[in-house]
Design a protein around this motif. Structure first.
Motif, PDB file in Angstrom:
ATOM      1  N   LEU A 183       0.804  -1.200   0.000  1.00  0.00           N
ATOM      2  CA  LEU A 183       0.000   0.000   0.000  1.00  0.00           C
ATOM      3  C   LEU A 183       0.848   1.266   0.000  1.00  0.00           C
ATOM      4  CD1 LEU A 183      -2.758  -1.020   2.590  1.00  0.00           C
ATOM      5  CD2 LEU A 183      -2.927  -1.030   0.108  1.00  0.00           C
ATOM      6  N   GLN A 184       2.127   1.142  -0.327  1.00  0.00           N
ATOM      7  CA  GLN A 184       3.016   2.303  -0.344  1.00  0.00           C
ATOM      8  C   GLN A 184       2.614   3.252  -1.468  1.00  0.00           C
ATOM      9  OE1 GLN A 184       6.935   0.793  -0.835  1.00  0.00           O
ATOM     10  NE2 GLN A 184       7.248   0.384   1.341  1.00  0.00           N
ATOM     11  N   SER A 185       2.968   4.491  -1.238  1.00  0.00           N
ATOM     12  CA  SER A 185       2.679   5.495  -2.260  1.00  0.00           C
ATOM     13  C   SER A 185       3.712   5.365  -3.375  1.00  0.00           C
ATOM     14  CB  SER A 185       2.722   6.883  -1.634  1.00  0.00           C
ATOM     15  OG  SER A 185       4.051   7.193  -1.262  1.00  0.00           O
ATOM     16  N   PRO A 186       3.447   5.939  -4.543  1.00  0.00           N
ATOM     17  CA  PRO A 186       4.390   5.839  -5.656  1.00  0.00           C
ATOM     18  C   PRO A 186       5.746   6.447  -5.323  1.00  0.00           C
ATOM     19  CG  PRO A 186       2.275   6.622  -6.445  1.00  0.00           C
ATOM     20  CD  PRO A 186       2.173   6.535  -4.961  1.00  0.00           C
ATOM     21  N   SER A 187       5.807   7.510  -4.550  1.00  0.00           N
ATOM     22  CA  SER A 187       7.100   8.107  -4.212  1.00  0.00           C
ATOM     23  C   SER A 187       7.889   7.189  -3.285  1.00  0.00           C
ATOM     24  CB  SER A 187       6.917   9.485  -3.580  1.00  0.00           C
ATOM     25  OG  SER A 187       6.232   9.375  -2.351  1.00  0.00           O
ATOM     26  N   GLU A 188       7.174   6.514  -2.380  1.00  0.00           N
ATOM     27  CA  GLU A 188       7.863   5.556  -1.500  1.00  0.00           C
ATOM     28  C   GLU A 188       8.354   4.362  -2.304  1.00  0.00           C
ATOM     29  OE1 GLU A 188       4.965   4.666   1.472  1.00  0.00           O
ATOM     30  OE2 GLU A 188       5.537   6.369   2.713  1.00  0.00           O
TER      31      GLU A 188
END
Length: 133
Positions: free
Chosen positions: A14-19
């Motif tokens: 569920l990480q964000s695209p930047s992460e």
């Protein structure tokens, strides 16, 4: 414990695209770092190997130089001995030639002495004949 694992797995999905991009860059950095470390290790081993080879070559070169010096000394010694032998041979040859010349002179003088003795005998004989006449 299973729940913690599931939670972490769920969080990672569920990480964000930047992460995600940061994780990929971190993974890429770690991979590059490991590759650089491995290359350094290989290079260090190669340098150690080359230094060992260079040391062996230096020792071998020194041994060959010592052998060369020993052979040069041996060559010089043999050359000197050869010169002495040739000089001795020439002296013996000159001596032998002088002896042969002297022997020929002595033989010639003996022949001359015989001839003079024969001549003296002949003259003595003539003198005795003249005195008798």
């Amino acid at each position: 414990m299973d729940e913690d694992f599931k939670t972490k797995a769920l969080e990672s999905t569920l990480q964000s695209p930047s992460e995600t991009l940061l994780s990929i860059q971190l993974l890429d950095f770690k991979t590059s770092l490991l590759e650089a470390i491995e290359e350094l290790r290989i290079r260090r081993e190669a340098e150690i190997h080359y230094e060992d080879q260079i040391s062996k070559i230096v020792v071998e070169k020194q041994e060959l130089e010592w052998q060369k010096e020993a052979l040069q000394h041996q060559t010089d010694t043999l050359h000197h001995q050869n010169e002495e032998a040739v000089a001795t041979f020439k002296k013996q040859g000159k001596y032998q030639l002088a002896v042969e010349t002297k022997e020929k002179e002595i033989d010639g003088l003996k022949e001359a002495l015989k001839a003079l003795q024969i001549s003296k005998y002949a003259l003595q004989k003539k003198l005795n004949e003249m005195v008798r006449n």
